[in-house]
Motif scaffolding. Structure first.
Motif, PDB file in Angstrom:
ATOM      1  N   PRO A 299       0.809  -1.230   0.000  1.00  0.00           N
ATOM      2  CA  PRO A 299       0.000   0.000   0.000  1.00  0.00           C
ATOM      3  C   PRO A 299       0.839   1.276   0.000  1.00  0.00           C
ATOM      4  N   VAL A 300       1.991   1.253   0.654  1.00  0.00           N
ATOM      5  CA  VAL A 300       2.869   2.426   0.655  1.00  0.00           C
ATOM      6  C   VAL A 300       3.355   2.708  -0.763  1.00  0.00           C
ATOM      7  N   ALA A 301       3.795   1.636  -1.452  1.00  0.00           N
ATOM      8  CA  ALA A 301       4.305   1.792  -2.817  1.00  0.00           C
ATOM      9  C   ALA A 301       3.205   2.239  -3.774  1.00  0.00           C
ATOM     10  N   LEU A 302       1.999   1.711  -3.607  1.00  0.00           N
ATOM     11  CA  LEU A 302       0.898   2.030  -4.514  1.00  0.00           C
ATOM     12  C   LEU A 302       0.409   3.472  -4.333  1.00  0.00           C
ATOM     13  N   LEU A 303       0.451   3.963  -3.105  1.00  0.00           N
ATOM     14  CA  LEU A 303      -0.070   5.306  -2.844  1.00  0.00           C
ATOM     15  C   LEU A 303       0.993   6.379  -3.034  1.00  0.00           C
ATOM     16  N   ARG A 304       2.270   6.001  -2.993  1.00  0.00           N
ATOM     17  CA  ARG A 304       3.359   6.986  -3.062  1.00  0.00           C
ATOM     18  C   ARG A 304       3.267   7.895  -4.299  1.00  0.00           C
ATOM     19  N   PRO A 305       2.958   7.375  -5.502  1.00  0.00           N
ATOM     20  CA  PRO A 305       2.859   8.284  -6.655  1.00  0.00           C
ATOM     21  C   PRO A 305       1.718   9.285  -6.545  1.00  0.00           C
ATOM     22  N   PHE A 306       0.709   8.964  -5.739  1.00  0.00           N
ATOM     23  CA  PHE A 306      -0.460   9.836  -5.637  1.00  0.00           C
ATOM     24  C   PHE A 306      -0.324  10.855  -4.509  1.00  0.00           C
ATOM     25  N   SER A 307       0.165  10.410  -3.353  1.00  0.00           N
ATOM     26  CA  SER A 307       0.159  11.282  -2.179  1.00  0.00           C
ATOM     27  C   SER A 307       1.279  10.904  -1.222  1.00  0.00           C
ATOM     28  N   SER A 308       2.163  11.850  -0.975  1.00  0.00           N
ATOM     29  CA  SER A 308       3.241  11.614  -0.015  1.00  0.00           C
ATOM     30  C   SER A 308       2.686  11.477   1.398  1.00  0.00           C
ATOM     31  N   ALA A 309       1.720  12.339   1.747  1.00  0.00           N
ATOM     32  CA  ALA A 309       1.126  12.287   3.080  1.00  0.00           C
ATOM     33  C   ALA A 309       0.366  10.976   3.284  1.00  0.00           C
ATOM     34  N   GLY A 310      -0.355  10.531   2.247  1.00  0.00           N
ATOM     35  CA  GLY A 310      -1.107   9.283   2.354  1.00  0.00           C
ATOM     36  C   GLY A 310      -0.202   8.082   2.519  1.00  0.00           C
ATOM     37  N   SER A 311       0.849   8.005   1.717  1.00  0.00           N
ATOM     38  CA  SER A 311       1.779   6.882   1.827  1.00  0.00           C
ATOM     39  C   SER A 311       2.546   6.944   3.148  1.00  0.00           C
ATOM     40  N   ARG A 312       2.804   8.160   3.633  1.00  0.00           N
ATOM     41  CA  ARG A 312       3.462   8.301   4.939  1.00  0.00           C
ATOM     42  C   ARG A 312       2.570   7.738   6.042  1.00  0.00           C
ATOM     43  N   GLY A 313       1.254   7.966   5.914  1.00  0.00           N
ATOM     44  CA  GLY A 313       0.327   7.386   6.887  1.00  0.00           C
ATOM     45  C   GLY A 313       0.377   5.870   6.882  1.00  0.00           C
ATOM     46  N   PHE A 314       0.426   5.266   5.676  1.00  0.00           N
ATOM     47  CA  PHE A 314       0.548   3.813   5.575  1.00  0.00           C
ATOM     48  C   PHE A 314       1.884   3.340   6.144  1.00  0.00           C
ATOM     49  N   LEU A 315       2.957   4.127   5.928  1.00  0.00           N
ATOM     50  CA  LEU A 315       4.265   3.769   6.459  1.00  0.00           C
ATOM     51  C   LEU A 315       4.229   3.693   7.983  1.00  0.00           C
ATOM     52  N   ILE A 316       3.710   4.734   8.600  1.00  0.00           N
ATOM     53  CA  ILE A 316       3.640   4.772  10.063  1.00  0.00           C
ATOM     54  C   ILE A 316       2.756   3.650  10.590  1.00  0.00           C
ATOM     55  N   ASP A 317       1.637   3.402   9.881  1.00  0.00           N
ATOM     56  CA  ASP A 317       0.731   2.329  10.295  1.00  0.00           C
ATOM     57  C   ASP A 317       1.411   0.963  10.172  1.00  0.00           C
ATOM     58  N   SER A 318       2.186   0.758   9.110  1.00  0.00           N
ATOM     59  CA  SER A 318       2.857  -0.535   8.929  1.00  0.00           C
ATOM     60  C   SER A 318       3.897  -0.767  10.018  1.00  0.00           C
ATOM     61  N   MET A 319       4.597   0.291  10.428  1.00  0.00           N
ATOM     62  CA  MET A 319       5.591   0.139  11.497  1.00  0.00           C
ATOM     63  C   MET A 319       4.921  -0.095  12.845  1.00  0.00           C
ATOM     64  N   ASN A 320       3.788   0.573  13.070  1.00  0.00           N
ATOM     65  CA  ASN A 320       3.060   0.362  14.320  1.00  0.00           C
ATOM     66  C   ASN A 320       2.445  -1.027  14.387  1.00  0.00           C
ATOM     67  N   THR A 321       1.988  -1.526  13.225  1.00  0.00           N
ATOM     68  CA  THR A 321       1.309  -2.823  13.189  1.00  0.00           C
ATOM     69  C   THR A 321       2.281  -3.997  13.191  1.00  0.00           C
ATOM     70  N   PHE A 322       3.302  -3.907  12.340  1.00  0.00           N
ATOM     71  CA  PHE A 322       4.215  -5.045  12.167  1.00  0.00           C
ATOM     72  C   PHE A 322       5.567  -4.860  12.850  1.00  0.00           C
TER      73      PHE A 322
END
Length: 479
Positions: free
Chosen positions: A394-417
């Motif tokens: 999801p981070v890779a897929l959203l990165r071309p569209f939104s830096s803030a959105g992919s950053r949210g997925f990044l933080i969520d992935s680190m918190n989750t996994f």
């Protein structure tokens, strides 16, 4: 033309999917798509009190606030029941991004206004570099290499110095400085563009090299990882550098073949070798530092470079004060004039950025993006790709569209996994190794009113895919 059609497809398909979800009963309301804010809970149903399970009725009646929350795990969102005005509203899940109207507001307040401030300051500095002659000296120094990469640019053209500053700022993680330098480069390249509505070869090459995101000091990524309690926040630095460097080389080769650039040039080879040597040298130095040393170095290097640029500009301008007098101005007045141009540039790009971000907001909140990303993840898992990798997609897929959105997925992935998991590290590399393609396209081409981006968008998306594939291999190799 391609960008316009893509924008229309995103807009129309998202709206169509929102309406389909509403009338098919898959969603209860579309108000969140218009007015909702990021991380707000989503209204999924509304019932009378006697229509909900008895144990929930009893819990609501016992609660002074007339609410009841069913706590679930990370994969199943909490469900909240709120009794008000004779009905029970049921909320579940959170909104992925701001709705259409909040996006309009936040684009101006949180993005354009800060960007205009950065543009004003750095465009003021660039005006000093121009009048003092510093930009000409830098252009002359780098012309032998740049005229090979950008054969349509005249020797010693001012755009060479602006592009150099942009690449250097990106290289060192100076995001606030990179955009003003890049916009100035685009404006300078537009002056020699024979067709003002169509992107020139030089502008496309510059955009694709910029979008490949070559970064040495990923300060923001290190900061996110440190906040997520990573054992070594800087351990993704080398994978980020390798991935972004391969993306940059791929961008140069793809566009170079299209533009029939002579890859056998001696000056081009020397320039590439110097760049590789600089990267290897800095990597070797950083690698021998301990954890505290790495954090100290990466935190301060970028800031020191930026301060150094400012100090050099001011001192050099003061030493060349006669040139300002010859131009019927002063150092301060020249800075103000440049800053004024920066503000005007910010006003020019606002509609382009707004149109793109609103489309992306609809795309995310419609649920269409999530469905597409789930399909892609499912396809990868059926190809034998591990779940640790698909969880980071999801981070890779959203990165071309939104830096803030992919950053949210990044933080969520680190918190989750976990920040030190394969998923957490791979997500960090995805975030670092590419640009927000659609945002960059809107900002840079919008700043010079280019309507036909030619093959720029397609090439930049190919580079994004190359960076994703490279990141997976590099992360698997390192971790």
């Amino acid at each position: 033309m391609v960008l316009s059609r893509f924008w229309l497809v995103i807009f129309i398909s998202s709206i169509a999917f929102v309406l389909f979800s509403l009338f098919s009963g898959n969603s209860y309301t579309i108000d969140n798509v218009l007015n909702g804010k990021k991380d707000d809970t989503i209204l999924i149903s509304e019932k009378y009190l006697n229509e909900i399970p008895k144990f929930i009725q009893d819990s609501i009646n016992k609660n002074e606030e007339k609410t009841f929350v069913i706590n679930r795990n990370a994969t199943n969102p909490d469900t909240t029941y709120i009794f008000k005005n004779k009905t029970v509203k049921i909320y579940s899940g959170v909104q992925k991004s701001d709705g259409l109207l909040p996006t309009c507001k936040n684009t101006l307040l949180d993005l354009i206004l800060p960007l205009m401030a950065y543009l004003a300051f750095f465009c003021g500095l660039m005006e000093l570099l121009i009048i003092s002659g510093a930009s000409d000296k830098l252009a002359k120094l780098l012309s032998p290499v740049f005229v090979k990469v950008f054969p349509s640019i005249p020797k010693n053209h001012p755009s060479i110095s602006y592009m150099t500053l942009n690449f250097s700022a990106n290289f060192l993680g100076l995001d606030s400085a990179a955009t003003p330098f890049g916009l100035k480069a685009m404006q300078s390249l537009q002056e020699i563009n024979p067709d003002k509505d169509k992107a020139s070869d030089a502008q496309i090459m510059f955009m694709c090299l910029h979008a490949s995101g070559l970064t040495l000091i990923a300060t923001s990524i290190i900061g996110y990882r440190a906040a997520a309690n990573a054992s070594n926040p800087a351990d993704v630095m080398l994978p980020c550098i390798i991935t972004s460097f391969i993306g940059t080389i791929a961008a140069f080769l793809i566009v170079g073949v299209k533009q029939k650039i002579n890859f056998k040039s001696a000056s081009l080879a020397v320039g590439l070798m110097v760049l590789i040597a600089a990267i290897v040298g800095l990597l070797m130095y950083v690698n021998h530092l301990d954890l505290i040393g790495k954090n100290y170095f990466t935190t301060n290097l970028s800031a020191l470079i930026l301060v150094g640029i400012i100090i050099f500009t001011l001192i050099f301008s003061f030493s060349k004060e006669k040139k300002f007098t010859e131009a019927n101005t002063t150092v301060y007045e020249a800075f103000v004039a440049g800053a004024n141009n920066g503000v005007k540039t910010g006003v020019t790009i606002f509609p382009y950025v707004l149109g793109m971000l609103v489309a992306i907001s609809l795309f995310r909140n419609s649920g269409l993006f999530e469905i597409i990303s789930n399909w892609i993840a499912f396809a990868f898992s059926n190809m034998g790709v591990s779940k640790e990798i698909t969880d980071a997609l999801p981070v890779a897929l959203l990165r071309p569209f939104s830096s803030a959105g992919s950053r949210g997925f990044l933080i969520d992935s680190m918190n989750t996994f976990g920040a030190d998991s394969m998923t957490g590290r791979l997500s960090s590399i995805f975030q670092c190794s590419a640009e927000s393609t659609f945002y960059v396209i809107a900002v840079y081409f919008g700043s010079v009113n280019i309507k036909n981006t030619r093959y720029a968008l397609g090439t930049m998306l190919i580079i994004d895919v190359i960076c994703v594939i490279t990141a997976i291999f590099v992360a698997s190799w390192f971790f």
